[in-house]
Enzyme design. Sequence first.
Site, PDB file in Angstrom:
ATOM      1  N   GLY A  97       7.055   5.732   2.250  1.00 53.36           N
ATOM      2  CA  GLY A  97       7.437   5.102   0.999  1.00 53.36           C
ATOM      3  C   GLY A  97       6.219   4.545   0.301  1.00 53.36           C
ATOM      4  N   GLN A 109       1.540  -0.945  -5.152  1.00 53.27           N
ATOM      5  CA  GLN A 109       0.581  -0.444  -4.157  1.00 53.27           C
ATOM      6  C   GLN A 109      -0.458   0.491  -4.771  1.00 53.27           C
ATOM      7  OE1 GLN A 109       3.821   0.736  -1.199  1.00 53.27           O
ATOM      8  NE2 GLN A 109       2.173   0.105   0.151  1.00 53.27           N
ATOM      9  N   CYS A 126       2.717  -0.728   6.972  1.00 55.53           N
ATOM     10  CA  CYS A 126       2.645  -0.573   5.518  1.00 55.53           C
ATOM     11  C   CYS A 126       1.281   0.010   5.159  1.00 55.53           C
ATOM     12  CB  CYS A 126       2.818  -1.941   4.863  1.00 55.53           C
ATOM     13  SG  CYS A 126       2.722  -1.907   3.076  1.00 55.53           S
ATOM     14  N   LEU A 127       1.265   0.933   4.195  1.00 58.16           N
ATOM     15  CA  LEU A 127       0.000   1.538   3.776  1.00 58.16           C
ATOM     16  C   LEU A 127      -0.956   0.494   3.197  1.00 58.16           C
ATOM     17  CD1 LEU A 127       1.365   4.778   2.056  1.00 58.16           C
ATOM     18  CD2 LEU A 127       0.262   4.611   4.298  1.00 58.16           C
ATOM     19  N   HIS A 148      12.123  -2.500   2.543  1.00 56.21           N
ATOM     20  CA  HIS A 148      10.662  -2.656   2.565  1.00 56.21           C
ATOM     21  C   HIS A 148      10.077  -2.357   1.176  1.00 56.21           C
ATOM     22  CE1 HIS A 148       6.633  -2.193   4.689  1.00 56.21           C
ATOM     23  NE2 HIS A 148       6.395  -1.674   3.495  1.00 56.21           N
ATOM     24  N   GLU A 149      10.521  -1.242   0.564  1.00 54.62           N
ATOM     25  CA  GLU A 149       9.970  -0.857  -0.752  1.00 54.62           C
ATOM     26  C   GLU A 149      10.425  -1.819  -1.843  1.00 54.62           C
ATOM     27  OE1 GLU A 149       7.534   1.084  -0.759  1.00 54.62           O
ATOM     28  OE2 GLU A 149       7.932   1.739   1.288  1.00 54.62           O
ATOM     29  N   HIS A 159       8.395  -4.882  -1.922  1.00 53.23           N
ATOM     30  CA  HIS A 159       7.112  -4.704  -2.629  1.00 53.23           C
ATOM     31  C   HIS A 159       7.272  -5.030  -4.113  1.00 53.23           C
ATOM     32  CE1 HIS A 159       4.121  -3.141   0.119  1.00 53.23           C
ATOM     33  NE2 HIS A 159       4.941  -2.218   0.601  1.00 53.23           N
TER      34      HIS A 159
HETATM   35 NI    NI Z   1       4.710  -1.124   2.346  1.00 49.48          NI
END
Ligand code: NI
Length: 173
Positions: free
Chosen positions: A46, A51, A93-94, A135-136, A139
């Site tokens: 995701g 991000q 998470c990225l 999670h997304e 963000h």
């Molecule tokens: Ni993330």
Amino acid sequence: MAILEIKKYPDKILKKKTSPVDSIDDELQSLIDNMIETMYAAPGVGLAAPQVGVSKRLAVLDISSKEDKFPLIVLINPVISNKEGIIEFEEGCLSVPDYTAKVERAEQVLVNAVDRQGKPFEIEAEGLLAIALQHEIDHLDGVLFIDRISPLKREFFKKRYKKAAKLDKINQE
Ligand code: NI
């Protein structure tokens, strides 16, 4: 299409609540394409607009590498309209590289969003898809998974982060 730079903790844009998408134009379509390409290249399941440095209520999601029955999902202006149950899962998470931690979330969610054609839709999800959606959407509200772990674990994470940043600096000198 292009691969975008992924913003990492502690970049301030990750803490900011996003603004709603007000028009689905060519610029937004190309941002969506680039976010999808960036997510697959990372690779990640995701990616939310903050991000990649864009503070808009937009995220892309594809958990098919873990559970193949779900296709790519583009979420514009998503909201969680219902939550049920509790599930704990080891998240990463990225934007928070080299760190994972157990996070407690709702086991089932109902999400309302708009797709890239501007059509409203609803997803009823459970398990991994429910976790990824939460999670997304977090963000988009300026919340990272490390904001949802115990204060003690978060302190540990921050100490570790500071130490790593210091080592990086020494290595660059
Ligand atoms: Ni993330």
